[in-house]
Structures are given as C-alpha cells and as structure tokens.
Design a protein around this motif. Structure first.
Motif, PDB file in Angstrom:
ATOM      1  N   ASN A 106       0.777  -1.222   0.045  1.00 23.72           N
ATOM      2  CA  ASN A 106      -0.030  -0.003  -0.030  1.00 23.72           C
ATOM      3  C   ASN A 106       1.038   0.998  -0.098  1.00 23.72           C
ATOM      4  O   ASN A 106       1.595   1.518   0.882  1.00 23.72           O
ATOM      5  N   GLU A 107       1.159   1.765  -1.149  1.00 19.16           N
ATOM      6  CA  GLU A 107       2.141   2.736  -1.404  1.00 19.16           C
ATOM      7  C   GLU A 107       1.753   4.025  -0.422  1.00 19.16           C
ATOM      8  O   GLU A 107       2.693   4.634   0.104  1.00 19.16           O
ATOM      9  N   LYS A 108       0.842   4.520   0.033  1.00 19.07           N
ATOM     10  CA  LYS A 108       0.227   5.611   0.654  1.00 19.07           C
ATOM     11  C   LYS A 108       0.740   5.199   1.946  1.00 19.07           C
ATOM     12  O   LYS A 108       1.301   6.140   2.659  1.00 19.07           O
ATOM     13  N   VAL A 109       0.394   4.246   2.543  1.00 18.10           N
ATOM     14  CA  VAL A 109       0.620   3.815   3.810  1.00 18.10           C
ATOM     15  C   VAL A 109       2.293   3.620   4.134  1.00 18.10           C
ATOM     16  O   VAL A 109       2.800   4.010   4.987  1.00 18.10           O
ATOM     17  N   MET A 110       2.791   3.212   3.138  1.00 19.82           N
ATOM     18  CA  MET A 110       4.290   2.827   3.082  1.00 19.82           C
ATOM     19  C   MET A 110       5.115   4.228   3.305  1.00 19.82           C
ATOM     20  O   MET A 110       5.995   4.212   4.072  1.00 19.82           O
ATOM     21  N   GLN A 111       4.595   5.161   2.387  1.00 15.10           N
ATOM     22  CA  GLN A 111       5.136   6.411   2.469  1.00 15.10           C
ATOM     23  C   GLN A 111       4.927   7.412   3.697  1.00 15.10           C
ATOM     24  O   GLN A 111       5.509   8.212   4.080  1.00 15.10           O
ATOM     25  N   GLY A 112       4.013   6.988   4.552  1.00 18.80           N
ATOM     26  CA  GLY A 112       3.555   7.486   5.833  1.00 18.80           C
ATOM     27  C   GLY A 112       4.392   6.963   6.743  1.00 18.80           C
ATOM     28  O   GLY A 112       4.756   8.137   7.539  1.00 18.80           O
ATOM     29  N   HIS A 113       4.684   5.768   6.651  1.00 16.80           N
ATOM     30  CA  HIS A 113       5.698   5.408   7.716  1.00 16.80           C
ATOM     31  C   HIS A 113       7.495   5.574   7.098  1.00 16.80           C
ATOM     32  O   HIS A 113       8.107   5.632   8.169  1.00 16.80           O
ATOM     33  N   LEU A 114       7.564   5.498   5.769  1.00 16.44           N
ATOM     34  CA  LEU A 114       8.996   5.602   5.464  1.00 16.44           C
ATOM     35  C   LEU A 114       8.736   6.742   4.217  1.00 16.44           C
ATOM     36  O   LEU A 114       8.710   6.298   3.307  1.00 16.44           O
ATOM     37  N   PRO A 115       8.714   8.021   4.705  1.00  9.94           N
ATOM     38  CA  PRO A 115       8.756   9.023   3.615  1.00  9.94           C
ATOM     39  C   PRO A 115       9.765   9.010   2.467  1.00  9.94           C
ATOM     40  O   PRO A 115      11.038   8.608   2.716  1.00  9.94           O
ATOM     41  N   ALA A 116       9.489   9.432   1.303  1.00  6.16           N
ATOM     42  CA  ALA A 116      10.600   9.077   0.543  1.00  6.16           C
ATOM     43  C   ALA A 116      11.729   9.965   0.243  1.00  6.16           C
ATOM     44  O   ALA A 116      12.830   9.623  -0.222  1.00  6.16           O
ATOM     45  N   ARG A 117      11.903  11.057   1.124  1.00  6.51           N
ATOM     46  CA  ARG A 117      12.774  11.819   1.291  1.00  6.51           C
ATOM     47  C   ARG A 117      13.776  11.004   2.291  1.00  6.51           C
ATOM     48  O   ARG A 117      14.991  11.665   1.969  1.00  6.51           O
ATOM     49  N   PHE A 118      13.682  10.020   2.559  1.00  8.58           N
ATOM     50  CA  PHE A 118      14.636   9.318   3.487  1.00  8.58           C
ATOM     51  C   PHE A 118      15.401   8.019   2.506  1.00  8.58           C
ATOM     52  O   PHE A 118      16.416   7.681   2.919  1.00  8.58           O
ATOM     53  N   TRP A 119      14.575   7.683   1.324  1.00  3.93           N
ATOM     54  CA  TRP A 119      15.071   6.740   0.567  1.00  3.93           C
ATOM     55  C   TRP A 119      16.559   6.774   0.174  1.00  3.93           C
ATOM     56  O   TRP A 119      17.357   5.823   0.119  1.00  3.93           O
ATOM     57  N   LYS A 120      16.972   7.978  -0.391  1.00  6.39           N
ATOM     58  CA  LYS A 120      18.265   8.235  -0.753  1.00  6.39           C
ATOM     59  C   LYS A 120      19.317   7.778   0.108  1.00  6.39           C
ATOM     60  O   LYS A 120      20.604   7.407  -0.118  1.00  6.39           O
ATOM     61  N   ASN A 121      19.061   7.844   1.613  1.00  3.57           N
ATOM     62  CA  ASN A 121      20.000   7.726   2.454  1.00  3.57           C
ATOM     63  C   ASN A 121      19.875   6.306   3.051  1.00  3.57           C
ATOM     64  O   ASN A 121      20.665   5.916   4.056  1.00  3.57           O
ATOM     65  N   LEU A 122      19.013   5.682   2.495  1.00  2.00           N
ATOM     66  CA  LEU A 122      18.835   4.150   3.213  1.00  2.00           C
ATOM     67  C   LEU A 122      19.544   2.968   2.080  1.00  2.00           C
ATOM     68  O   LEU A 122      19.366   3.116   0.898  1.00  2.00           O
ATOM     69  N   PRO A 123      20.167   2.175   2.353  1.00  2.00           N
ATOM     70  CA  PRO A 123      20.638   1.274   1.552  1.00  2.00           C
ATOM     71  C   PRO A 123      19.659   0.465   0.622  1.00  2.00           C
ATOM     72  O   PRO A 123      20.099   0.080  -0.581  1.00  2.00           O
ATOM     73  N   GLU A 124      18.529   0.268   1.366  1.00  2.00           N
ATOM     74  CA  GLU A 124      17.553  -0.392   0.542  1.00  2.00           C
ATOM     75  C   GLU A 124      16.737   0.620  -0.290  1.00  2.00           C
ATOM     76  O   GLU A 124      15.918   0.182  -1.163  1.00  2.00           O
ATOM     77  N   GLY A 125      16.909   1.783  -0.174  1.00  2.00           N
ATOM     78  CA  GLY A 125      16.331   2.960  -0.923  1.00  2.00           C
ATOM     79  C   GLY A 125      16.213   2.745  -2.428  1.00  2.00           C
ATOM     80  O   GLY A 125      15.313   3.003  -3.237  1.00  2.00           O
ATOM     81  N   GLU A 126      17.446   2.176  -3.007  1.00  2.00           N
ATOM     82  CA  GLU A 126      17.702   2.020  -4.222  1.00  2.00           C
ATOM     83  C   GLU A 126      16.694   0.945  -5.026  1.00  2.00           C
ATOM     84  O   GLU A 126      16.374   0.695  -6.053  1.00  2.00           O
ATOM     85  N   LEU A 127      16.386   0.022  -4.079  1.00  2.71           N
ATOM     86  CA  LEU A 127      15.497  -1.164  -4.370  1.00  2.71           C
ATOM     87  C   LEU A 127      14.079  -0.650  -4.334  1.00  2.71           C
ATOM     88  O   LEU A 127      13.188  -1.238  -5.168  1.00  2.71           O
ATOM     89  N   ILE A 128      13.399   0.258  -3.604  1.00  2.00           N
ATOM     90  CA  ILE A 128      12.151   0.458  -3.224  1.00  2.00           C
ATOM     91  C   ILE A 128      11.290   0.874  -4.726  1.00  2.00           C
ATOM     92  O   ILE A 128      10.370   0.135  -5.042  1.00  2.00           O
ATOM     93  N   PRO A 129      11.950   1.649  -5.502  1.00  2.00           N
ATOM     94  CA  PRO A 129      11.121   2.213  -6.808  1.00  2.00           C
ATOM     95  C   PRO A 129      10.821   0.997  -7.690  1.00  2.00           C
ATOM     96  O   PRO A 129       9.993   0.718  -8.187  1.00  2.00           O
ATOM     97  N   TRP A 130      11.918   0.012  -7.780  1.00  2.00           N
ATOM     98  CA  TRP A 130      11.874  -1.174  -8.589  1.00  2.00           C
ATOM     99  C   TRP A 130      11.006  -2.028  -7.932  1.00  2.00           C
ATOM    100  O   TRP A 130       9.933  -2.478  -8.771  1.00  2.00           O
ATOM    101  N   LEU A 131      10.921  -2.194  -6.834  1.00  2.00           N
ATOM    102  CA  LEU A 131      10.040  -3.202  -6.092  1.00  2.00           C
ATOM    103  C   LEU A 131       8.551  -2.734  -6.050  1.00  2.00           C
ATOM    104  O   LEU A 131       7.586  -3.444  -6.438  1.00  2.00           O
ATOM    105  N   ILE A 132       8.321  -1.276  -6.309  1.00  2.00           N
ATOM    106  CA  ILE A 132       6.988  -0.896  -6.124  1.00  2.00           C
ATOM    107  C   ILE A 132       6.623  -1.136  -7.649  1.00  2.00           C
ATOM    108  O   ILE A 132       5.503  -1.546  -8.142  1.00  2.00           O
ATOM    109  N   THR A 133       7.304  -0.792  -8.844  1.00  2.00           N
ATOM    110  CA  THR A 133       6.987  -1.082  -9.979  1.00  2.00           C
ATOM    111  C   THR A 133       6.796  -2.540 -10.400  1.00  2.00           C
ATOM    112  O   THR A 133       5.899  -2.722 -11.155  1.00  2.00           O
ATOM    113  N   GLN A 134       7.405  -3.451  -9.822  1.00  2.81           N
ATOM    114  CA  GLN A 134       7.207  -4.819 -10.032  1.00  2.81           C
ATOM    115  C   GLN A 134       5.937  -5.227  -9.525  1.00  2.81           C
ATOM    116  O   GLN A 134       5.171  -5.941 -10.241  1.00  2.81           O
TER     117      GLN A 134
END
Length: 277
Positions: free
Chosen positions: A220-248
C-alpha cells in the motif's frame, strides 16, 4: 520593529524573550532572524536598556513545551514562541492548548518534532568501520527536517553500549566516544565526508534480504510512504530497491509475487514409503 537574532539557540532566545517581557514589548513589534536570514521588513528600532519593571510568572511546563517546539524549523520559528509566552504571561493560558489557534500550531510543531525524532531512531543506518580504524566504530548519515539530532541521538547511547559512533547531518553532528556525547552545531567536514563515503561491507547481503522479505501482495504505497517518507530513501541502503520493487508490484507481482520467487526452482521429489505389511 525590533529585530533580534538568537542564532537558533533556545537559551539565547529565552534570555531575549525574558528581557522583552520585562519591558512588555508586544509580539507584533518584534522579529527574529531565522537561519541567519533577517526579516526584510524589520528596522533598527531603539531597544530599551536594562531590565524592565514587569515580572512575568511562567509555568515550568510552558518552558519545556516551548523548548520542544523550538526545534521546529519553519516560518515564524521564534516569533510564535514569543507570542505564546506573551499571552500566558498576561494570564491567557489557552495559548498552550490545542483548541486555540495559536496553541494548535504550537502542538502541531511539537508533533512534527517528535515524529522527526522517531524517524531518526527508525531510519539511521550505522555502518561498521574496520576494527583497525581510529575514531568512531560506526558511522551514519542522516538528513532531519528539524533540529532534533542532539536530543534524539541520546537514544543510541543505550542501544550501542560502549561502542563509539558518529551521526553526521548537513547541519550538525554528534559523536559518542564511549563515555560522553559530543555535539557540534556545525558538523565538521571530515565527519560529513566519513559518513557519506564509507562502503558497507554487508550491503549486498542486506539488499538480498530486503528484496526477499518485500511482499508485493501487501503493498500500500500511501501507507508505506506515511511510515517511510520518500525523502529518506536516498540515504537508506535499501532505498535504491524500493522504486523497482514498487514497479514490479504494479506490473502484476501483487498477485503472484509470493510464488514467482520460487517458480524456477527445480523442487525436491518426496518418495512415499510403502505401507507396512
């Protein structure tokens, strides 16, 4: 208009506010610079000298509340605090309450500050340095939206034990040397470079683990970004995977994601035992 600059320090602002209150200077006549930028509409009005005659009685709880709210970065950062202080010192305690327009904004800022502290605790990723390295044993880079690093980082003293660790941000930094927490309001450049350029020797293992526990069927993208805001993705090691996993997940894996990971595996034949005679 009286123009003041507290250098974004609560103790400095508190002294200035106490002095203004003693002369009963109305909040509409005072402006504070924020982040080193002065108010363009403020002028150099003469300021009263010495301590004024008015003695305000301020509840201790209010000072604690104002200190929490002072960590919020935004417009009218310090002016709002003085307006609350002014009203309470003149007998109007509704300025502290959420039902009041001013009190509602005060409580909103405190909520944002507390949420940012939670984000620090949840999204900081410490990377272990080689054991032969001097200085911190673990380092992390974080980009908080508010000035919560100094107060919120004490959380890690109990979590990290006697290990030495460092958290660097674009503004300030903290270093725990195993005995005391050292806070630098201007993060040293060497701290920033160390935190931003270190390689994680276990990074690939973590990415493999994260990609396998990600469940596209429950996304659930909305809930996910509520708990893990997109502004933090670039500084998380898993951040590079998140857009690809969402697309899949959008492309159909929400239906077959649990099975697709093992669909190409050969499997194992299980032999049935013959029934005993």
């Amino acid at each position: 208009m009286i123009n003041l600059d507290c250098d974004d320090l609560f103790d400095t602002w508190r002294q200035q506010a106490r002095w203004l209150l003693s002369h009963e200077v109305d909040p509409s006549l005072v402006s504070w610079a924020s982040l080193g930028v002065a108010d363009l509409f403020a002028s150099d009005e003469p300021v009263p000298e010495g301590q004024g005659p008015f003695q305000a009685r301020i509840p201790r709880a209010l000072l604690d509340t104002l200190e929490q709210a002072s960590r919020y970065r935004g417009d009218q950062r310090w002016s709002l605090l003085y307006e609350v202080l002014w009203r309470v010192s003149h007998g109007d305690r509704t300025a502290m309450m959420a039902g009041d327009k001013l009190g509602s904004e005060l409580q909103r800022r405190i909520k944002q500050v507390n949420r940012e502290a939670h984000h620090l605790h949840a999204f900081v990723r410490f990377i272990e340095r080689p054991s032969s390295s001097a200085g911190p044993q673990y380092v992390a880079w974080h980009e908080p939206a508010h000035d919560i690093l100094h107060s919120a980082s004490e959380h890690f003293i109990g979590r990290m034990g006697r290990h030495r660790w460092l958290i660097a941000t674009p503004r300030d930094g903290v270093y725990y040397d195993g005995e005391q927490l050292i806070h630098q309001r201007q993060c040293p450049q060497e701290w920033q470079q160390l935190a931003q350029n270190i390689d994680d020797p276990h990074g690939d293992l973590w990415l493999t683990y994260y990609s396998h526990i990600f469940n596209p069927a429950r996304l659930n993208e909305k809930v996910m970004q509520g708990h893990l805001p997109a502004r933090f993705w670039k500084n998380l090691p898993e951040g590079e995977l998140i857009p690809w996993l969402i697309t899949q997940a959008r492309m159909g894996k929400q239906q077959n994601g649990q099975a697709s990971g093992i669909a190409d595996r050969a499997g194992k034949r299980i032999a049935l035992k013959s029934p005993s005679p």
